[in-house]
Scaffold this motif. Structure first.
Motif, PDB file in Angstrom:
ATOM      1  N   GLY A  85      -1.030  -3.409  -2.056  1.00 53.10           N
ATOM      2  CA  GLY A  85      -1.463  -4.727  -1.581  1.00 53.10           C
ATOM      3  C   GLY A  85      -2.550  -4.612  -0.527  1.00 53.10           C
ATOM      4  O   GLY A  85      -3.501  -5.403  -0.499  1.00 53.10           O
ATOM      5  N   GLN A  86      -2.434  -3.621   0.340  1.00 57.85           N
ATOM      6  CA  GLN A  86      -3.431  -3.422   1.384  1.00 57.85           C
ATOM      7  C   GLN A  86      -4.753  -2.940   0.792  1.00 57.85           C
ATOM      8  O   GLN A  86      -5.828  -3.359   1.228  1.00 57.85           O
ATOM      9  N   THR A 115     -10.638   5.913   3.548  1.00 55.75           N
ATOM     10  CA  THR A 115      -9.483   6.313   4.356  1.00 55.75           C
ATOM     11  C   THR A 115      -9.693   7.755   4.815  1.00 55.75           C
ATOM     12  O   THR A 115     -10.493   8.482   4.232  1.00 55.75           O
ATOM     13  N   ARG A 116      -8.946   8.174   5.853  1.00 56.49           N
ATOM     14  CA  ARG A 116      -9.168   9.538   6.345  1.00 56.49           C
ATOM     15  C   ARG A 116      -8.509  10.543   5.402  1.00 56.49           C
ATOM     16  O   ARG A 116      -7.521  10.237   4.722  1.00 56.49           O
ATOM     17  N   SER A 146      -2.513   4.420   9.790  1.00 54.96           N
ATOM     18  CA  SER A 146      -2.710   5.848   9.565  1.00 54.96           C
ATOM     19  C   SER A 146      -3.866   6.094   8.596  1.00 54.96           C
ATOM     20  O   SER A 146      -4.666   7.009   8.787  1.00 54.96           O
ATOM     21  N   ASN A 147      -3.993   5.269   7.559  1.00 56.12           N
ATOM     22  CA  ASN A 147      -5.096   5.409   6.615  1.00 56.12           C
ATOM     23  C   ASN A 147      -6.443   5.415   7.327  1.00 56.12           C
ATOM     24  O   ASN A 147      -7.350   6.151   6.954  1.00 56.12           O
ATOM     25  N   PHE A 148      -6.574   4.565   8.327  1.00 53.70           N
ATOM     26  CA  PHE A 148      -7.873   4.404   8.968  1.00 53.70           C
ATOM     27  C   PHE A 148      -7.973   5.113  10.318  1.00 53.70           C
ATOM     28  O   PHE A 148      -8.933   4.912  11.060  1.00 53.70           O
ATOM     29  N   TYR A 154     -10.017  -1.626   8.652  1.00 56.00           N
ATOM     30  CA  TYR A 154     -11.093  -1.191   7.757  1.00 56.00           C
ATOM     31  C   TYR A 154     -12.442  -1.615   8.312  1.00 56.00           C
ATOM     32  O   TYR A 154     -13.391  -0.821   8.360  1.00 56.00           O
ATOM     33  N   ASN A 157      -6.253 -15.326  -0.711  1.00 49.63           N
ATOM     34  CA  ASN A 157      -6.913 -15.409   0.593  1.00 49.63           C
ATOM     35  C   ASN A 157      -8.427 -15.336   0.460  1.00 49.63           C
ATOM     36  O   ASN A 157      -9.160 -16.029   1.154  1.00 49.63           O
ATOM     37  N   SER A 178      -3.599 -18.107   5.800  1.00 51.00           N
ATOM     38  CA  SER A 178      -2.581 -17.218   6.335  1.00 51.00           C
ATOM     39  C   SER A 178      -2.409 -15.966   5.470  1.00 51.00           C
ATOM     40  O   SER A 178      -2.221 -16.042   4.268  1.00 51.00           O
ATOM     41  N   MET A 179      -2.492 -14.807   6.113  1.00 51.58           N
ATOM     42  CA  MET A 179      -2.417 -13.546   5.365  1.00 51.58           C
ATOM     43  C   MET A 179      -1.121 -12.806   5.615  1.00 51.58           C
ATOM     44  O   MET A 179      -0.509 -12.928   6.671  1.00 51.58           O
ATOM     45  N   ALA A 221      -6.431  -5.926  -0.725  1.00 54.92           N
ATOM     46  CA  ALA A 221      -6.957  -6.806   0.335  1.00 54.92           C
ATOM     47  C   ALA A 221      -8.263  -6.256   0.898  1.00 54.92           C
ATOM     48  O   ALA A 221      -9.241  -6.988   1.071  1.00 54.92           O
ATOM     49  N   VAL A 222      -8.298  -4.951   1.168  1.00 63.40           N
ATOM     50  CA  VAL A 222      -9.488  -4.338   1.763  1.00 63.40           C
ATOM     51  C   VAL A 222     -10.679  -4.410   0.792  1.00 63.40           C
ATOM     52  O   VAL A 222     -11.790  -4.769   1.181  1.00 63.40           O
ATOM     53  N   MET A 269      -3.164   4.622  -0.165  1.00 59.37           N
ATOM     54  CA  MET A 269      -2.878   3.352   0.512  1.00 59.37           C
ATOM     55  C   MET A 269      -1.822   2.544  -0.208  1.00 59.37           C
ATOM     56  O   MET A 269      -1.658   2.634  -1.416  1.00 59.37           O
ATOM     57  N   GLY A 276       0.663  -6.933   6.949  1.00 59.02           N
ATOM     58  CA  GLY A 276       0.157  -5.587   6.675  1.00 59.02           C
ATOM     59  C   GLY A 276      -1.258  -5.622   6.114  1.00 59.02           C
ATOM     60  O   GLY A 276      -2.092  -4.773   6.444  1.00 59.02           O
ATOM     61  N   GLN A 277      -1.536  -6.618   5.278  1.00 61.29           N
ATOM     62  CA  GLN A 277      -2.868  -6.741   4.689  1.00 61.29           C
ATOM     63  C   GLN A 277      -3.889  -7.150   5.748  1.00 61.29           C
ATOM     64  O   GLN A 277      -5.025  -6.673   5.746  1.00 61.29           O
ATOM     65  N   HIS A 283      -4.754  11.134   5.188  1.00 61.87           N
ATOM     66  CA  HIS A 283      -3.882  10.066   4.694  1.00 61.87           C
ATOM     67  C   HIS A 283      -4.699   9.134   3.806  1.00 61.87           C
ATOM     68  O   HIS A 283      -5.124   8.066   4.224  1.00 61.87           O
ATOM     69  N   ALA A 341      -4.689  -4.082   7.755  1.00 61.34           N
ATOM     70  CA  ALA A 341      -5.525  -3.167   6.974  1.00 61.34           C
ATOM     71  C   ALA A 341      -6.977  -3.640   6.956  1.00 61.34           C
ATOM     72  O   ALA A 341      -7.905  -2.859   7.164  1.00 61.34           O
ATOM     73  N   VAL A 342      -7.189  -4.925   6.731  1.00 60.88           N
ATOM     74  CA  VAL A 342      -8.549  -5.464   6.647  1.00 60.88           C
ATOM     75  C   VAL A 342      -9.268  -5.344   8.000  1.00 60.88           C
ATOM     76  O   VAL A 342     -10.424  -4.920   8.055  1.00 60.88           O
ATOM     77  N   TYR A 369     -11.819  -8.060   0.514  1.00 62.65           N
ATOM     78  CA  TYR A 369     -12.494  -8.446   1.770  1.00 62.65           C
ATOM     79  C   TYR A 369     -13.938  -7.940   1.766  1.00 62.65           C
ATOM     80  O   TYR A 369     -14.865  -8.685   2.080  1.00 62.65           O
TER      81      TYR A 369
END
Lengths: 213, 213
Positions: free
Chosen positions: B122-123, B112-113, A2-4, A130, B3, A118-119, B126-127, B119, A122-123, B116, A126-127, B130
């Motif tokens: 953790g996500q 993000t939009r 939903s964020n993206f 994104y 990661n 290994s991730m 990660a973003v 976030m 959910g992360q 929403h 998201a990546v 990354y």
């Protein structure tokens, strides 16, 4: 998702208890509310003209091209301009099976380091999403850069700072000449925007007034 | 964090129960094992020469430049080449306070939009990480592209497919001439790599043999 801005979630044999709970939870979003359930992956991706699996280098026998996310996302974006695509994520424990992978056109990997590939699921989602909505244009320049202070204002500020240092006794008249250039450089290194230069001029005006009275 | 190769986790007033549990959990990684605890944000970032807060457009009164992740990460990467930087994340519920933000050089936002913005913590981490390790070079071309089939092999395959279609009765000798070009184009559209072209040649050889015996 939903964020993206991704809305089409499809679940293949989800764990019923967890799925029912998530769907009925307070604040469960539209994405989970509209999620579709399938019993086979074939059905879930039937209307997709591009099917991409996610995998890591550690996957033993990869029979597909394995593309880094940065490049793979470009291909997916191109495809999405005129058609739909499925991005597959396996369960956190087992990943995608070889059978799942055989339905893919190619595979995507997030560039995690070899020692910890290994991730968290959910992360990882998201990546990947994104990278799909990421804007290469936005990376090039700073759209929010504030207007820098003009040379005129920096020179005004340098002069006022000199006066303040003299009035406070930090420097004296005899050595002042050798300090002018140092103060000028110091002020330029502050890399001020126009507004902050104004604030500094006001602060020093007041300090100077107080020093002299 | 692990990661993407980031190791230095600093916690300001973490919820003790959760933190102790996480640290003593089986499989707790090095990052959490080596995490440092602080009672104030000032202490936590004391040795950092760049301090970046994370925020969203929804934040009411932003007194800092707010940069999109794509651009902001470039600035951070440049800084990291010669010095250290802190990337601040607030609690999932309240985000960073105005007091926290006042310790920042500037702020970062994940694109993000608008509908929403908020976030999962953790996500979000990660973003951001990354984007920091993302390679613009990797986005440009496919390093794993397999060797494409040579024109010689595609022509060999086209010929063998024609023979197979004739032998199977799919086309007949009288109309064959008009089909040759169609088959050639069909084979080129397969966009075969060298290895797959070999496989196809082998499959058709066997099919042809069976059709003729």
């Amino acid at each position: 998702m939903s964020n993206f801005g991704f809305t089409d979630l499809r679940l293949v044999n989800p764990y019923e208890v967890a799925f029912r709970e998530a769907r009925s939870a307070v604040g469960a979003g539209e994405v989970i509310g509209n999620a579709m359930e399938y019993t086979t992956l074939e059905e879930a991706v039937a209307d997709c003209s591009l099917v991409i699996g996610t995998a890591s280098l550690g996957h033993r026998e990869l029979h597909h091209p394995l593309r880094r996310l940065e490049y793979g996302a470009r291909l997916i974006r191109k495809h999405l301009a005129s058609a739909n695509a499925a991005l597959l994520f396996g369960s956190e424990k087992y990943g995608l099976s070889n059978d799942d992978l055989s339905l893919c056109h190619w595979l995507l990997r997030i560039p995690t380091r070899a020692e910890h590939e290994s991730m968290n699921l959910g992360q990882a989602v998201a990546v990947c999403l994104y990278e799909l909505i990421r804007s290469p244009q936005a990376a090039k320049r700073d759209p929010k850069a504030s207007k820098k202070a003009a040379a005129r204002d920096l020179e005004l500020l340098s002069g006022r700072l000199m006066e303040t240092l003299l009035a406070s006794g930090y420097i004296n008249q005899r050595t002042a000449a050798s300090t002018v250039q140092k103060v000028r450089r110091l002020v330029r290194r502050m890399d001020l925007n126009a507004q902050d230069a104004d604030v500094w001029l006001g602060m020093l005006r007041q300090v100077l007034w107080k020093l002299r009275h």
